[in-house]
Design an enzyme around this catalytic site. Sequence first.
Site, PDB file in Angstrom:
ATOM      1  N   CYS A 115       0.690  -1.158  -0.029  1.00 21.70           N
ATOM      2  CA  CYS A 115      -0.179   0.422  -0.225  1.00 21.70           C
ATOM      3  C   CYS A 115       1.147   1.176  -0.195  1.00 21.70           C
ATOM      4  O   CYS A 115      -0.006   2.458  -0.181  1.00 21.70           O
ATOM      5  CB  CYS A 115      -0.557   0.082   1.397  1.00 21.70           C
ATOM      6  SG  CYS A 115      -2.007  -1.556   1.598  1.00 21.70           S
TER       7      CYS A 115
ATOM      8  N   HIS B 221      -8.723   4.158  -2.455  1.00 19.72           N
ATOM      9  CA  HIS B 221      -7.755   3.668  -1.693  1.00 19.72           C
ATOM     10  C   HIS B 221      -7.505   2.460  -3.018  1.00 19.72           C
ATOM     11  O   HIS B 221      -7.417   1.205  -2.854  1.00 19.72           O
ATOM     12  CB  HIS B 221      -7.855   2.310  -0.699  1.00 19.72           C
ATOM     13  CG  HIS B 221      -6.791   1.698  -0.592  1.00 19.72           C
ATOM     14  ND1 HIS B 221      -5.139   2.056  -0.465  1.00 19.72           N
ATOM     15  CD2 HIS B 221      -6.054   0.906   0.797  1.00 19.72           C
ATOM     16  CE1 HIS B 221      -4.272   1.458   0.290  1.00 19.72           C
ATOM     17  NE2 HIS B 221      -5.176   0.738   1.042  1.00 19.72           N
TER      18      HIS B 221
END
Length: 416
Positions: free
Chosen positions: A86, A358
């Site tokens: 991430c 995201h």
Amino acid sequence: MEKTYIVGVGMTKFGRHPNREIAHLLDEAIAHAVKDAGAANSDIDAIYHSSSTQGFLQGQTFIPGQVALGQIGFSGTPVFNIENACASSSSAFHLAAQGVASGMHDIVMAAGVEKMNIPDKAKMFAVFDGAWDVATPEENTQRLVSLGEGMDKPEGSESPNPYSVFMSVYAAFGLNHMKRNGTTQRQIAAIAAKNHQHSVHNPLSQYQQPYSIEEVLAAPPITYPLTLPMCAPISDGAAATIICNEDGLKKLGGDKSRAVEILASVTMSGNPERTADEPENHMACLAAQKAYDKAGRSPADMDVAEVHDATAIGELMHAENLMLVPMGEAGPAAERGDFTVGGRIPINPSGGLESKGHPIGATGLGQIHELATQLRGEAGARQVEGARHAVHENSGGLVGIEEGVAVVNIFGKAEG
């Protein structure tokens, strides 16, 4: 090392884009960043491209950057492909800033993209299964579950629908924080409600629906203490940032009053030996200490922050890791409104990952887009008044009981 500046930022609206190709998303974000910098594609010396899921979801296991960027006018430009969970696009940013600070390049770009929404939902969620040691999944699970031992989960607080394994990871982190510090589910809900309220003023956010604390608590459960609005959605999108040195600024004829100086950029990897009894040694906290030292600034100097909140528990943890509040005190601070725009230290004025979205390979650059906008005074109704310094944290993956990587950046409004 040379001074380095952010001179251009751009991003797509994050969300579900079923009819858009990866190259088209990337093209939009880059076009915005290039225009924002007053540059042309030919001015870019190198590109650091990030993506985490294309190999698994689209089968583009090699050279995703060259494939997509070559379709939109960057044939021949050096491209470096970055995968770091991430934190992929923040890692690309970190390396791009290094390339400029070293004098190797004058003008570079960090760009990230992800297209995660696919018809095969099982495959979509399975992409997260590779974000820890795949050789020891049962050990990984047991190690995390043990963090929440002694905490009761109310009946009906587990979703019957599939969700990412990382929601269980964050739930374990949250239960441990509750056990050690007396943090309540309501305080975690206060973080989520605040972020959803911020997102109303961000036109690039995937969700722009306000929630009250009570509405967050009453929403469908994911896994205790998480409910649906506390969790980041699956997202598609792209973001890009153009970085330069003083020579690059002169080449572009840029307006330095809109430049954002990169005062520090620090990356650290997780420590598989750290225990839950030593939160002050969380690698994001150690990275933040290094970043503040390099920047010659302190947590008290920060006016605004963007932190990695794949769930509201992430913001709870990283507000403490960045030393914006003492360890164990983020819950009460959130409930008081300290992290709200207009509060003591606004966190995630963009709406955070919970609302903004995201798309893993673009997430960090999306956060940087927000902080550059804030330091320029261009954030409109979500503007943090008088913002001059900002701190950024983006993390991902898992080793032991903490993330596998964290990137912490300190930014300042350029002088002169």
